[in-house]
Write a protein that holds these residues in place. Structure first.
Motif, PDB file in Angstrom:
ATOM      1  N   LEU A 113      -7.786   3.476   3.837  1.00  0.00           N
ATOM      2  CA  LEU A 113      -9.030   2.741   3.561  1.00  0.00           C
ATOM      3  C   LEU A 113      -9.554   2.937   2.140  1.00  0.00           C
ATOM      4  O   LEU A 113     -10.245   2.063   1.619  1.00  0.00           O
ATOM      5  N   TYR A 114      -9.224   4.053   1.499  1.00  0.00           N
ATOM      6  CA  TYR A 114      -9.871   4.401   0.225  1.00  0.00           C
ATOM      7  C   TYR A 114      -8.892   4.488  -0.940  1.00  0.00           C
ATOM      8  O   TYR A 114      -7.823   5.098  -0.835  1.00  0.00           O
ATOM      9  N   ALA A 115      -9.286   3.905  -2.058  1.00  0.00           N
ATOM     10  CA  ALA A 115      -8.457   3.877  -3.271  1.00  0.00           C
ATOM     11  C   ALA A 115      -8.227   5.264  -3.855  1.00  0.00           C
ATOM     12  O   ALA A 115      -7.332   5.436  -4.681  1.00  0.00           O
ATOM     13  N   THR A 116      -8.997   6.252  -3.442  1.00  0.00           N
ATOM     14  CA  THR A 116      -8.759   7.611  -3.913  1.00  0.00           C
ATOM     15  C   THR A 116      -7.472   8.186  -3.327  1.00  0.00           C
ATOM     16  O   THR A 116      -6.914   9.135  -3.879  1.00  0.00           O
ATOM     17  N   HIS A 117      -6.985   7.606  -2.235  1.00  0.00           N
ATOM     18  CA  HIS A 117      -5.781   8.108  -1.575  1.00  0.00           C
ATOM     19  C   HIS A 117      -4.577   7.186  -1.734  1.00  0.00           C
ATOM     20  O   HIS A 117      -3.448   7.656  -1.785  1.00  0.00           O
ATOM     21  N   THR A 118      -4.810   5.884  -1.749  1.00  0.00           N
ATOM     22  CA  THR A 118      -3.700   4.921  -1.791  1.00  0.00           C
ATOM     23  C   THR A 118      -3.982   3.784  -2.758  1.00  0.00           C
ATOM     24  O   THR A 118      -5.128   3.431  -3.013  1.00  0.00           O
ATOM     25  N   THR A 119      -2.889   3.201  -3.258  1.00  0.00           N
ATOM     26  CA  THR A 119      -2.997   1.988  -4.053  1.00  0.00           C
ATOM     27  C   THR A 119      -2.801   0.795  -3.128  1.00  0.00           C
ATOM     28  O   THR A 119      -2.193   0.915  -2.059  1.00  0.00           O
ATOM     29  N   CYS A 120      -3.320  -0.345  -3.538  1.00  0.00           N
ATOM     30  CA  CYS A 120      -3.175  -1.582  -2.771  1.00  0.00           C
ATOM     31  C   CYS A 120      -2.928  -2.692  -3.783  1.00  0.00           C
ATOM     32  O   CYS A 120      -3.851  -3.160  -4.443  1.00  0.00           O
ATOM     33  N   ARG A 127      -9.268  -6.335   3.609  1.00  0.00           N
ATOM     34  CA  ARG A 127      -8.660  -6.608   4.914  1.00  0.00           C
ATOM     35  C   ARG A 127      -7.280  -5.932   5.018  1.00  0.00           C
ATOM     36  O   ARG A 127      -6.919  -5.417   6.067  1.00  0.00           O
ATOM     37  N   ALA A 128      -6.537  -5.928   3.919  1.00  0.00           N
ATOM     38  CA  ALA A 128      -5.227  -5.257   3.906  1.00  0.00           C
ATOM     39  C   ALA A 128      -5.388  -3.770   4.193  1.00  0.00           C
ATOM     40  O   ALA A 128      -4.644  -3.194   4.988  1.00  0.00           O
ATOM     41  N   ARG A 129      -6.379  -3.137   3.559  1.00  0.00           N
ATOM     42  CA  ARG A 129      -6.638  -1.717   3.805  1.00  0.00           C
ATOM     43  C   ARG A 129      -7.046  -1.472   5.254  1.00  0.00           C
ATOM     44  O   ARG A 129      -6.604  -0.517   5.890  1.00  0.00           O
ATOM     45  N   LYS A 130      -7.861  -2.342   5.802  1.00  0.00           N
ATOM     46  CA  LYS A 130      -8.314  -2.204   7.189  1.00  0.00           C
ATOM     47  C   LYS A 130      -7.132  -2.312   8.161  1.00  0.00           C
ATOM     48  O   LYS A 130      -6.991  -1.499   9.074  1.00  0.00           O
ATOM     49  N   LEU A 131      -6.269  -3.312   7.937  1.00  0.00           N
ATOM     50  CA  LEU A 131      -5.101  -3.477   8.800  1.00  0.00           C
ATOM     51  C   LEU A 131      -4.171  -2.269   8.705  1.00  0.00           C
ATOM     52  O   LEU A 131      -3.666  -1.786   9.715  1.00  0.00           O
ATOM     53  N   ALA A 132      -3.951  -1.776   7.492  1.00  0.00           N
ATOM     54  CA  ALA A 132      -3.099  -0.594   7.309  1.00  0.00           C
ATOM     55  C   ALA A 132      -3.688   0.604   8.049  1.00  0.00           C
ATOM     56  O   ALA A 132      -2.968   1.360   8.701  1.00  0.00           O
ATOM     57  N   LEU A 179       0.857  -1.189   0.000  1.00  0.00           N
ATOM     58  CA  LEU A 179       0.000   0.000   0.000  1.00  0.00           C
ATOM     59  C   LEU A 179       0.885   1.228   0.000  1.00  0.00           C
ATOM     60  O   LEU A 179       1.847   1.305   0.766  1.00  0.00           O
ATOM     61  N   LYS A 180       0.559   2.177  -0.876  1.00  0.00           N
ATOM     62  CA  LYS A 180       1.300   3.426  -0.937  1.00  0.00           C
ATOM     63  C   LYS A 180       0.408   4.520  -1.499  1.00  0.00           C
ATOM     64  O   LYS A 180      -0.626   4.225  -2.121  1.00  0.00           O
ATOM     65  N   PRO A 181       0.770   5.780  -1.295  1.00  0.00           N
ATOM     66  CA  PRO A 181      -0.068   6.872  -1.784  1.00  0.00           C
ATOM     67  C   PRO A 181      -0.218   6.815  -3.309  1.00  0.00           C
ATOM     68  O   PRO A 181       0.735   6.480  -4.015  1.00  0.00           O
ATOM     69  N   SER A 182      -1.398   7.140  -3.790  1.00  0.00           N
ATOM     70  CA  SER A 182      -1.622   7.189  -5.231  1.00  0.00           C
ATOM     71  C   SER A 182      -0.920   8.411  -5.817  1.00  0.00           C
ATOM     72  O   SER A 182      -0.613   9.375  -5.112  1.00  0.00           O
ATOM     73  N   LYS A 183      -0.662   8.389  -7.113  1.00  0.00           N
ATOM     74  CA  LYS A 183      -0.024   9.526  -7.781  1.00  0.00           C
ATOM     75  C   LYS A 183      -0.877  10.777  -7.646  1.00  0.00           C
ATOM     76  O   LYS A 183      -0.354  11.873  -7.435  1.00  0.00           O
TER      77      LYS A 183
END
Length: 86
Positions: A60-67, A42-47, A8-12
């Motif tokens: 939690l949201y794909a608008t902010h981070t990639t997973c 579950r990965a987003r929740k744990l992060a 998981l990391k910040p989206s561009k």
């Protein structure tokens, strides 16, 4: 339970946003995570449970981070280098 590794990391778009969750904070933030979980949700929740001042919503949201699922096979490479220069 069958688990996978997730990066998981910040989206561009998030990094390009001057008022974004990661851009307006210089310290006390997590800038990337590798998580073992059964699925993407579950990965987003744990992060989100291990966030810093960027806040839970950042993870939690794909608008902010990639997973992205990490696979064991592939070319040799560095998976994560979490570095922030002052």
């Amino acid at each position: 339970m069958n688990t996978k590794l997730w990066l998981l990391k910040p989206s561009k778009d998030e990094l390009a946003n001057p008022g974004g969750m990661f851009r307006n904070r210089r310290y006390d933030i997590a800038t990337s995570m590798v998580v073992r979980a059964s699925n993407r949700a579950r990965a987003r929740k744990l992060a989100s449970e291990h966030c810093g001042d960027e806040g839970k919503d950042a993870w939690l949201y794909a608008t902010h981070t990639t997973c992205e699922e990490l696979h064991a096979d592939g070319k040799e490479c560095v998976i994560i280098r979490d570095y922030k220069a002052a």
